[in-house]
Design a protein around this motif. Structure first.
Motif, mmCIF file in Angstrom:
data_model
loop_
_atom_site.group_PDB
_atom_site.id
_atom_site.type_symbol
_atom_site.label_atom_id
_atom_site.label_comp_id
_atom_site.label_asym_id
_atom_site.label_seq_id
_atom_site.Cartn_x
_atom_site.Cartn_y
_atom_site.Cartn_z
ATOM 1 N N THR A 70 1.008 -1.318 -0.016
ATOM 2 C CA THR A 70 0.056 0.016 0.193
ATOM 3 C C THR A 70 0.830 1.454 -0.070
ATOM 4 N N ALA A 71 0.693 2.180 -0.997
ATOM 5 C CA ALA A 71 1.409 3.329 -0.973
ATOM 6 C C ALA A 71 0.590 4.548 -1.305
ATOM 7 N N LEU A 72 0.786 5.535 -0.364
ATOM 8 C CA LEU A 72 0.309 6.804 -0.364
ATOM 9 C C LEU A 72 0.939 7.896 -1.039
ATOM 10 N N HIS B 43 1.431 4.694 7.294
ATOM 11 C CA HIS B 43 2.567 5.110 6.613
ATOM 12 C C HIS B 43 2.490 5.240 5.289
ATOM 13 N N GLU B 44 3.374 6.035 4.635
ATOM 14 C CA GLU B 44 3.604 6.287 3.252
ATOM 15 C C GLU B 44 3.525 4.959 2.484
ATOM 16 N N PHE B 45 4.270 3.979 2.919
ATOM 17 C CA PHE B 45 4.224 2.913 2.329
ATOM 18 C C PHE B 45 4.414 1.654 3.235
ATOM 19 N N THR B 46 3.691 0.592 3.196
ATOM 20 C CA THR B 46 3.714 -0.606 3.815
ATOM 21 C C THR B 46 3.696 -1.843 2.934
ATOM 22 N N ALA B 47 4.213 -2.787 3.525
ATOM 23 C CA ALA B 47 4.219 -4.279 2.639
ATOM 24 C C ALA B 47 3.969 -5.419 3.637
#
Length: 212
Positions: A30-32, A42-46
């Motif tokens: 997921t990327a913002l 967070h701006e990016f999660t995996a």
């Protein structure tokens, strides 16, 4: 509206409904488009999910892939986590570039891009798994955007804005081969390895030893 979208996406994410006999290994990214500076977002999660159980995690603030299950930490060497961290950092950059492309294409400025890929398998009487189907799909602001049809080996655009990407990716034969290779082979190898431990096919004493 944007913050509501984030909460919905991170709370439910991309999901696939598997049958009772099916097992699954999925990775969800997921990327913002920007850092909203909200606790826990967070701006990016995996995230790695085995049969809907969270097994590993990475986010843009900690910048490290780490296990969420004790058996993962015990079974996998330090080099695995180092390479996994490098892979997640690389994907974070890929998402950053592509979400900017999407925003320009759609004339928007703050949104969420998600990707889920993995495989599903049917269990056999002897305890082995047989490939059932692959999952490789993207969503944008919670709406289906693009997915890979593994049966016909083509990308399918769910919205008009995804057609340009579909046409480009369909013409890259190496990408198609890599995607199929991952779904049918590499993902299945990991599922067999991870699921063997998670489902208790080790003896009870061995599990206690692994998780201590």
């Amino acid at each position: 509206m944007f913050l509501t979208t984030i909460v919905v996406l991170l709370g439910t994410g991309l999901t696939v409904d598997s049958g009772e006999s099916a097992h699954s290994l999925h990775y969800i990214y997921t990327a913002l488009s920007r850092n909203v500076k909200m606790p826990g977002i967070h701006e990016f999660t995996a995230m790695g999910m085995l049969d809907n159980t969270l097994i590993d995690y990475f986010d843009s603030d900690r910048q490290v892939k780490f296990p969420k299950q004790k058996w993962m930490k015990a079974e996998l060497k330090e080099d695995y986590w180092k390479k996994g961290t490098e892979s997640r950092q690389s994907k974070q950059q890929w998402f950053k570039v592509n979400i900017e492309i999407l925003m320009k294409r759609l004339n928007q400025n703050t949104h969420v891009l998600q990707w889920m890929h993995g495989c599903e398998a049917d269990s056999q009487p002897d305890g082995s798994f047989v490939f059932h189907k692959g999952i490789d799909m993207y969503s944008y602001d919670g709406q289906n955007f693009l997915f890979f049809d593994d049966e016909n080996q083509v990308w399918v655009a769910s919205v008009t804005a995804a057609k340009a990407t579909k046409m480009k990716w369909d013409n890259v034969s190496d990408l198609r081969k890599y995607t199929m290779g991952y779904l049918e082979n590499e993902c299945m190898e990991w599922m067999n390895t991870d699921h063997w431990v998670l489902t208790g096919r080790l003896t009870e004493d061995s599990i206690v030893e692994l998780c201590s």
